[in-house]
Design a protein around this motif. Sequence first.
Motif, mmCIF file in Angstrom:
data_model
loop_
_atom_site.group_PDB
_atom_site.id
_atom_site.type_symbol
_atom_site.label_atom_id
_atom_site.label_comp_id
_atom_site.label_asym_id
_atom_site.label_seq_id
_atom_site.Cartn_x
_atom_site.Cartn_y
_atom_site.Cartn_z
ATOM 1 N N LEU A 2 29.864 -77.733 32.637
ATOM 2 C CA LEU A 2 28.984 -77.465 31.500
ATOM 3 C C LEU A 2 28.612 -75.992 31.472
ATOM 4 O O LEU A 2 28.554 -75.376 30.400
ATOM 5 C CB LEU A 2 27.728 -78.317 31.597
ATOM 6 C CG LEU A 2 27.884 -79.786 31.217
ATOM 7 C CD1 LEU A 2 26.585 -80.511 31.454
ATOM 8 C CD2 LEU A 2 28.290 -79.911 29.777
ATOM 9 N N GLY A 3 28.376 -75.422 32.664
ATOM 10 C CA GLY A 3 28.075 -73.998 32.740
ATOM 11 C C GLY A 3 29.228 -73.168 32.206
ATOM 12 O O GLY A 3 29.024 -72.207 31.452
ATOM 13 N N LEU B 136 31.418 -74.232 30.088
ATOM 14 C CA LEU B 136 31.537 -74.536 28.672
ATOM 15 C C LEU B 136 30.570 -73.697 27.854
ATOM 16 O O LEU B 136 30.864 -73.321 26.719
ATOM 17 C CB LEU B 136 31.244 -76.029 28.471
ATOM 18 C CG LEU B 136 31.836 -76.702 27.245
ATOM 19 C CD1 LEU B 136 33.321 -76.522 27.234
ATOM 20 C CD2 LEU B 136 31.490 -78.166 27.274
ATOM 21 N N SER B 137 29.416 -73.385 28.458
ATOM 22 C CA SER B 137 28.438 -72.605 27.704
ATOM 23 C C SER B 137 28.892 -71.157 27.553
ATOM 24 O O SER B 137 28.347 -70.422 26.743
ATOM 25 C CB SER B 137 27.082 -72.660 28.388
ATOM 26 O OG SER B 137 27.150 -71.982 29.616
ATOM 27 N N GLU C 137 25.133 -66.363 31.140
ATOM 28 C CA GLU C 137 24.986 -66.594 29.698
ATOM 29 C C GLU C 137 23.865 -65.735 29.130
ATOM 30 O O GLU C 137 23.841 -65.398 27.970
ATOM 31 C CB GLU C 137 24.731 -68.076 29.426
ATOM 32 C CG GLU C 137 23.342 -68.507 29.698
ATOM 33 C CD GLU C 137 23.272 -70.012 29.916
ATOM 34 O OE1 GLU C 137 22.439 -70.615 29.278
ATOM 35 O OE2 GLU C 137 24.032 -70.579 30.706
ATOM 36 N N PHE D 22 22.031 -78.741 28.275
ATOM 37 C CA PHE D 22 23.132 -78.033 27.614
ATOM 38 C C PHE D 22 23.022 -78.189 26.107
ATOM 39 O O PHE D 22 23.260 -77.244 25.347
ATOM 40 C CB PHE D 22 24.454 -78.615 28.131
ATOM 41 C CG PHE D 22 25.656 -78.007 27.524
ATOM 42 C CD1 PHE D 22 26.040 -76.731 27.875
ATOM 43 C CD2 PHE D 22 26.412 -78.703 26.613
ATOM 44 C CE1 PHE D 22 27.158 -76.170 27.321
ATOM 45 C CE2 PHE D 22 27.536 -78.142 26.060
ATOM 46 C CZ PHE D 22 27.905 -76.870 26.412
ATOM 47 N N GLY E 29 22.132 -74.884 24.778
ATOM 48 C CA GLY E 29 23.456 -74.281 24.741
ATOM 49 C C GLY E 29 23.880 -73.677 26.061
ATOM 50 O O GLY E 29 24.827 -72.910 26.117
ATOM 51 N N GLY E 30 23.185 -73.983 27.133
ATOM 52 C CA GLY E 30 23.571 -73.458 28.433
ATOM 53 C C GLY E 30 22.648 -74.013 29.485
ATOM 54 O O GLY E 30 21.697 -74.729 29.172
ATOM 55 N N LEU E 31 22.929 -73.691 30.745
ATOM 56 C CA LEU E 31 22.136 -74.268 31.822
ATOM 57 C C LEU E 31 20.889 -73.456 32.120
ATOM 58 O O LEU E 31 19.927 -73.956 32.659
ATOM 59 C CB LEU E 31 22.983 -74.371 33.092
ATOM 60 C CG LEU E 31 24.207 -75.260 32.990
ATOM 61 C CD1 LEU E 31 24.962 -75.230 34.294
ATOM 62 C CD2 LEU E 31 23.807 -76.669 32.647
ATOM 63 N N PHE F 128 18.221 -69.961 28.061
ATOM 64 C CA PHE F 128 17.790 -68.670 27.549
ATOM 65 C C PHE F 128 17.701 -68.642 26.031
ATOM 66 O O PHE F 128 16.862 -67.973 25.476
ATOM 67 C CB PHE F 128 18.719 -67.563 28.038
ATOM 68 C CG PHE F 128 18.621 -67.386 29.503
ATOM 69 C CD1 PHE F 128 17.449 -66.919 30.062
ATOM 70 C CD2 PHE F 128 19.665 -67.722 30.335
ATOM 71 C CE1 PHE F 128 17.335 -66.770 31.421
ATOM 72 C CE2 PHE F 128 19.556 -67.576 31.698
ATOM 73 C CZ PHE F 128 18.379 -67.099 32.234
ATOM 74 N N HIS G 245 27.061 -77.291 19.163
ATOM 75 C CA HIS G 245 27.972 -78.116 19.950
ATOM 76 C C HIS G 245 27.993 -79.552 19.469
ATOM 77 O O HIS G 245 28.980 -80.241 19.610
ATOM 78 C CB HIS G 245 27.568 -78.101 21.418
ATOM 79 C CG HIS G 245 27.937 -76.822 22.083
ATOM 80 N ND1 HIS G 245 29.220 -76.519 22.422
ATOM 81 C CD2 HIS G 245 27.192 -75.776 22.459
ATOM 82 C CE1 HIS G 245 29.244 -75.330 22.985
ATOM 83 N NE2 HIS G 245 28.028 -74.860 23.010
#
Lengths: 303, 95
Positions: free
Chosen positions: A49-50, A52-53, A300, B77, B81-83, B86, B94
């Motif tokens: 997932l990381g 994918l972001s 990110e 996510f 949109g991310g871990l 931010f 998505h």
Amino acid sequence: MQLNKLFSAVMLFGMYSLLSAALFVSLDAVDVALTEASVGAGIATILMLGALSLTTNRQRQISWKRRLPAALVTVAIGVLLLYGLSDLPVFGDPAAPAFKHVYPRYAFESPHEIGIPNMVTSVLASYRGYDTLGEVTVIFTAAVAVATLMGHGSDTRSFSGEGMEHHLILRINAKLLLPMILLFALYVQFHGDYGPGGGFQAGVIFAAGFILYGLVFGMSTIREVAPPKIIRILCAAGLGLYLLVGLCGMLLGGNFLDYNVLAHHPVHGQHIGIMLIELGVGTTVAASMIGLFYAYAEHEHRQ
Amino acid sequence: MHFVTACAILITMVLTLYRGMRGPTLYDRLLAVNSFGTKTVLIIAVYGFFSGRPDFLDIAFVYALINFISTIAVLKFFEYGGLGGFNRDAGREHS
């Protein structure tokens, strides 16, 4: 089956790993199933997932002409593998090479040579100590490579990502589960001599607990609990401990990674050696996984 | 008894797998993956008792604890949109 949506592919990959762990269970390979469970279902999904972001959600469309060579190579390798499969011994065949070469020694000598009930641990940590050292080095190298490419967690606290504390149920659940996860990781680490488990699985479960904390309570909070600087040091320290145990064996008059000389009684020496190197393995694995999480989660931000 | 239980769990696993493949919305798929994990925990436990090896329960434990984390990672996510969390609202594209 073809999937263009990468997210669905990641989800199905998680399911696939659940299924393959079930397969390992039915083959009676409990240690492997435990590894697959902790790595495949936990860390791999999160890291994917990381990844994918940092990329897009859809695979780029490629014309079939450009796909043709890849398809041909895949089919050729598949045919070769099937051809090789015909030469494998029948499942459970007592005359198979796996039961001939070193198996009798591992199976029949290890209870009084090493003295621990879980044969997998005695093979992994003692008989095959070199191989395990190689595996730990691979994990360490991978963590270093990712840190070089994507940057490791920065030590400044100039930014903060949002956590998910505002979801009440999630926060309470995470707080309830966290001690259980960490305790279970310690159980897997130190009970690995008696039941399934060991440093690799324990490290991954431990890291998963920290990642849960980071996801729910935000990056700035987890960086106070586990500063990236200390994580980097621990990552190398685990491997160093492993090497040090090996060198101690040499200095005390044995071979490299020979634990018999660590104590007055050989079996006792084996116990000490195995416990120490499992601790080293667990430290390196846990620190590497937390470091990977930092790298993905903070990269990110920089984009 | 164990056998009947295992069969029942396998049937529900197939049902959740179908929902995971088909699931029109994201949350259907997510719930499918999550309950598939729960079913795996159950089937490993049942299989452990079926074959008289209670140490399989360790694996079931790992699943019960770990499955939760990956579900949360997926939810985060989609919200951010991310871990790292931010950029809020970035995750909408998505779904």
